[in-house]
Scaffold this motif. Sequence first.
Motif, short mmCIF file in Angstrom:
data_model
loop_
_atom_site.label_atom_id
_atom_site.label_comp_id
_atom_site.label_asym_id
_atom_site.label_seq_id
_atom_site.Cartn_x
_atom_site.Cartn_y
_atom_site.Cartn_z
N THR A 34 0.79 -1.16 0.08
CA THR A 34 -0.04 0.11 0.15
C THR A 34 0.90 1.20 -0.13
O THR A 34 0.24 2.23 -0.30
CB THR A 34 -1.04 0.06 1.20
N SER A 63 -12.22 -3.44 -8.08
CA SER A 63 -10.87 -4.00 -8.26
C SER A 63 -10.57 -4.74 -9.36
O SER A 63 -9.47 -5.26 -9.63
CB SER A 63 -10.76 -5.36 -6.94
N GLY A 95 -5.20 0.12 -2.10
CA GLY A 95 -5.48 -0.43 -0.76
C GLY A 95 -5.23 -1.72 -0.73
O GLY A 95 -5.17 -2.49 -1.74
N GLU A 118 -0.59 -4.87 3.00
CA GLU A 118 -0.25 -3.76 3.79
C GLU A 118 1.03 -3.22 3.71
O GLU A 118 2.11 -4.03 3.54
CB GLU A 118 -0.76 -4.14 5.21
#
Length: 142
Positions: A34, A63, A95, A118
């Motif tokens: 991210t 997406s 994200g 992440e």
Amino acid sequence: MRNLLSGVLGILLVPTTLPAFVSTVTVDPPQPTTDLPVIVRVSGELPDPCWSVVATRVTRDGSQYTMLVITEQPPGACPAVIVPYAVDADLGFLGPGTYEITVTDAQSSQTASFKVAEGSVGLVPVRFQRGDAGGDGRLDIA
């Protein structure tokens, strides 16, 4: 000999009707997070040097991404030589999650799926101090 040469030149200089062909679709970085922008790199082949990629168009639905590679050919004859092309599309910062991109041109399409993890959670920031706080001629890091 002249007839043979003109026959060969006639074959090599005929107008081509096949547009571009998508060969590969890759995502950069290979393991996106991210905290880094995602770049889609597309390579393919044009049927002759007269064809060119004039634009790309990227759309998003959740997406799912779709990238259209738009090519054109000016009128007239051109040597029948396959020419590689490469284009990039910056999808920006995404994200966490799983994404899919389908790249399409007038002749073919390819789909690639990728997962965005992440970012750099848990890294300790380092503070740099400019100058010579210790008076010893070295850069001091605090």
